[in-house]
Scaffold this motif. Sequence first.
Motif, PDB file in Angstrom:
ATOM      1  N   GLY A 194       1.154   4.282  -6.351  1.00  0.00           N
ATOM      2  CA  GLY A 194       0.779   5.708  -6.400  1.00  0.00           C
ATOM      3  C   GLY A 194       1.810   6.596  -5.721  1.00  0.00           C
ATOM      4  N   LEU A 195       3.092   6.221  -5.804  1.00  0.00           N
ATOM      5  CA  LEU A 195       4.131   7.043  -5.186  1.00  0.00           C
ATOM      6  C   LEU A 195       4.319   8.348  -5.966  1.00  0.00           C
ATOM      7  N   ASP A 196       5.044   9.284  -5.349  1.00  0.00           N
ATOM      8  CA  ASP A 196       5.188  10.607  -5.959  1.00  0.00           C
ATOM      9  C   ASP A 196       6.388  10.732  -6.888  1.00  0.00           C
ATOM     10  N   PHE A 197       7.473  10.041  -6.538  1.00  0.00           N
ATOM     11  CA  PHE A 197       8.640  10.075  -7.426  1.00  0.00           C
ATOM     12  C   PHE A 197       9.540   8.897  -7.116  1.00  0.00           C
ATOM     13  N   VAL A 198      10.471   8.637  -8.013  1.00  0.00           N
ATOM     14  CA  VAL A 198      11.455   7.582  -7.752  1.00  0.00           C
ATOM     15  C   VAL A 198      12.858   8.125  -8.004  1.00  0.00           C
ATOM     16  N   VAL A 199      13.809   7.459  -7.365  1.00  0.00           N
ATOM     17  CA  VAL A 199      15.221   7.784  -7.562  1.00  0.00           C
ATOM     18  C   VAL A 199      15.830   6.550  -8.223  1.00  0.00           C
ATOM     19  N   LEU A 200      16.310   6.721  -9.450  1.00  0.00           N
ATOM     20  CA  LEU A 200      16.767   5.582 -10.248  1.00  0.00           C
ATOM     21  C   LEU A 200      18.286   5.540 -10.278  1.00  0.00           C
ATOM     22  N   SER A 201      18.851   4.349  -9.966  1.00  0.00           N
ATOM     23  CA  SER A 201      20.315   4.257  -9.912  1.00  0.00           C
ATOM     24  C   SER A 201      20.800   2.840 -10.239  1.00  0.00           C
ATOM     25  N   PRO A 202      22.130   2.704 -10.519  1.00  0.00           N
ATOM     26  CA  PRO A 202      23.079   3.788 -10.705  1.00  0.00           C
ATOM     27  C   PRO A 202      23.090   4.234 -12.170  1.00  0.00           C
ATOM     28  N   VAL A 203      23.051   5.536 -12.383  1.00  0.00           N
ATOM     29  CA  VAL A 203      23.086   6.048 -13.762  1.00  0.00           C
ATOM     30  C   VAL A 203      24.532   6.109 -14.236  1.00  0.00           C
ATOM     31  N   ASN A 204      25.419   6.608 -13.370  1.00  0.00           N
ATOM     32  CA  ASN A 204      26.855   6.576 -13.670  1.00  0.00           C
ATOM     33  C   ASN A 204      27.547   5.715 -12.618  1.00  0.00           C
ATOM     34  N   LYS A 205      28.831   5.549 -12.755  1.00  0.00           N
ATOM     35  CA  LYS A 205      29.591   4.758 -11.767  1.00  0.00           C
ATOM     36  C   LYS A 205      29.546   5.477 -10.416  1.00  0.00           C
ATOM     37  N   THR A 206      29.402   4.699  -9.346  1.00  0.00           N
ATOM     38  CA  THR A 206      29.326   5.320  -8.026  1.00  0.00           C
ATOM     39  C   THR A 206      30.121   4.539  -6.992  1.00  0.00           C
ATOM     40  N   LEU A 207      30.680   5.274  -6.032  1.00  0.00           N
ATOM     41  CA  LEU A 207      31.473   4.639  -4.978  1.00  0.00           C
ATOM     42  C   LEU A 207      30.601   3.805  -4.042  1.00  0.00           C
ATOM     43  N   THR A 208      29.299   4.148  -3.984  1.00  0.00           N
ATOM     44  CA  THR A 208      28.413   3.436  -3.057  1.00  0.00           C
ATOM     45  C   THR A 208      28.095   2.014  -3.542  1.00  0.00           C
ATOM     46  N   ARG A 222       0.864  -1.192   0.000  1.00  0.00           N
ATOM     47  CA  ARG A 222       0.000   0.000   0.000  1.00  0.00           C
ATOM     48  C   ARG A 222       0.890   1.228   0.000  1.00  0.00           C
ATOM     49  N   ARG A 223       0.327   2.338  -0.469  1.00  0.00           N
ATOM     50  CA  ARG A 223       1.096   3.579  -0.418  1.00  0.00           C
ATOM     51  C   ARG A 223       1.250   3.995   1.042  1.00  0.00           C
ATOM     52  N   PRO A 224       2.474   4.269   1.510  1.00  0.00           N
ATOM     53  CA  PRO A 224       2.621   4.730   2.893  1.00  0.00           C
ATOM     54  C   PRO A 224       1.770   5.990   3.105  1.00  0.00           C
ATOM     55  N   ASP A 225       1.173   6.087   4.303  1.00  0.00           N
ATOM     56  CA  ASP A 225       0.194   7.125   4.556  1.00  0.00           C
ATOM     57  C   ASP A 225       0.868   8.449   4.953  1.00  0.00           C
ATOM     58  N   PHE A 226       1.517   9.063   3.990  1.00  0.00           N
ATOM     59  CA  PHE A 226       2.212  10.333   4.196  1.00  0.00           C
ATOM     60  C   PHE A 226       1.917  11.228   3.008  1.00  0.00           C
ATOM     61  N   LEU A 227       2.127  12.530   3.216  1.00  0.00           N
ATOM     62  CA  LEU A 227       1.908  13.459   2.107  1.00  0.00           C
ATOM     63  C   LEU A 227       2.816  13.114   0.923  1.00  0.00           C
ATOM     64  N   TRP A 228       4.071  12.768   1.222  1.00  0.00           N
ATOM     65  CA  TRP A 228       5.020  12.409   0.164  1.00  0.00           C
ATOM     66  C   TRP A 228       5.517  10.985   0.381  1.00  0.00           C
ATOM     67  N   ALA A 229       5.581  10.221  -0.693  1.00  0.00           N
ATOM     68  CA  ALA A 229       6.115   8.859  -0.628  1.00  0.00           C
ATOM     69  C   ALA A 229       6.892   8.601  -1.906  1.00  0.00           C
ATOM     70  N   ALA A 230       8.138   8.129  -1.728  1.00  0.00           N
ATOM     71  CA  ALA A 230       9.012   7.911  -2.881  1.00  0.00           C
ATOM     72  C   ALA A 230       9.712   6.568  -2.730  1.00  0.00           C
ATOM     73  N   ALA A 231      10.514   6.201  -3.718  1.00  0.00           N
ATOM     74  CA  ALA A 231      11.210   4.914  -3.630  1.00  0.00           C
ATOM     75  C   ALA A 231      12.486   4.922  -4.454  1.00  0.00           C
ATOM     76  N   SER A 232      13.402   4.028  -4.067  1.00  0.00           N
ATOM     77  CA  SER A 232      14.615   3.777  -4.841  1.00  0.00           C
ATOM     78  C   SER A 232      14.316   2.680  -5.840  1.00  0.00           C
ATOM     79  N   CYS A 233      14.694   2.898  -7.086  1.00  0.00           N
ATOM     80  CA  CYS A 233      14.447   1.894  -8.133  1.00  0.00           C
ATOM     81  C   CYS A 233      15.735   1.587  -8.889  1.00  0.00           C
ATOM     82  N   HIS A 234      15.830   0.338  -9.331  1.00  0.00           N
ATOM     83  CA  HIS A 234      16.991  -0.064 -10.141  1.00  0.00           C
ATOM     84  C   HIS A 234      16.563  -0.710 -11.451  1.00  0.00           C
ATOM     85  N   HIS A 235      15.317  -1.156 -11.503  1.00  0.00           N
ATOM     86  CA  HIS A 235      14.830  -1.887 -12.683  1.00  0.00           C
ATOM     87  C   HIS A 235      13.441  -1.381 -13.064  1.00  0.00           C
TER      88      HIS A 235
END
Length: 311
Positions: A242-256, A218-231
């Motif tokens: 029904g999330l508000d935005f996603v953060v997609l990674s890794p786009v470039n090489k990263t130390l993390t 379910r969508r977490p019950d907060f004004l804003w809800a987002a997620a980390s995506c890789h695929h």
Amino acid sequence: MTDTHAAVGIIWRGDNEVLMQRRRPQQTFSGYWEFPGGKIQFGETPAQALCRELQEELGITVTTLQPWLRRRHQYPHGNVMLHFFHVRAYAGVPYAAEGQQWQWTLLAQSPSPLLPANLSLWKWLSLPSVCAVTAAEIFGVEEMIKRMQAALANRLKLVQLRDKNISAEGRRHLATTAATLCRAHQALLLINDDEQLARDVQADGVHLSSGKLAVCDRRPDFLWAAASCHHEADIAKAVTLGLDFVVLSPVNKTLTHVKATPLGWERFAEFATTAGLPVYALGGMTVADIAVAQQHSGQGIGMMRQAWNVQ
Ligand SMILES: Nc1nc2c([nH]c(=O)n2[C@H]2C[C@H](O)[C@@H](COP(=O)(O)OP(=O)(O)OP(=O)(O)O)O2)c(=O)[nH]1
């Protein structure tokens, strides 16, 4: 039924006003507010269609178009695939070339009624171009707080508190302080994977890790809800919830995530165009990548280390 395709322009005046116009009496949904634009004609690209429509409707010549997201909506009269663009530069002064009512509208004052396809999108217009991810694991909590203060003073507007590997007290202290600081600077604070902590510190929302996203029903019950995506599947799940935005990674090489294969910008653009919600690019980003992400239909970039290198 095949989709009708339309190109739509979000025309900005400064950072918090957009040009809205009212649908005319002879149109479907007459009286509803919409962004300028219209149907894409045979042989036109979405960008060409929008430039033509803005010339016809408002008498302006677009000089810079930035592709944003694409979104499908089912109306009673048929399906529409909307291709949204940000318009931040044009020649000429807008006027009602087709006799329509129009106005500059503050983001805080959504006009009513809005065309149904634009409802969730209106909220997303207030998202900034940088999402800063906390790095107390690197700097330590007190140094992280200092750097956050400096970055917020330097107009940072979106913070994701991540730091999964610090002590529970350290994380709570960081979250409490970050909530106070973000509120004071009208910045959004999302807490990674901890709804209780987000509630306790009255954060604006939660950010789901891709692992949590996969098992979330379910969508977490907060004004804003987002997620980390890789695929692709992660993005589809974020849309379903029904999330508000996603953060997609890794786009470039990263130390993390040294072992992960970077997506690259072309693949990022494919995801960002079709996701149907705002997408931030993460992984090896620097400030110079904001424009690159936006040219590839992204909302902007996520940064960890680089976000906090503020004196
Ligand atoms: N211009 C514009 N159209 C939008 C927006 N949101 C949205 O769902 N649409 C839909 C409404 C229309 O179905 C289609 C745009 O076509 P159009 O503006 O040429 O409208 P139209 O009167 O010729 O189309 P119709 O819906 O009356 O058949 O996209 C928006 O913000 N701006």
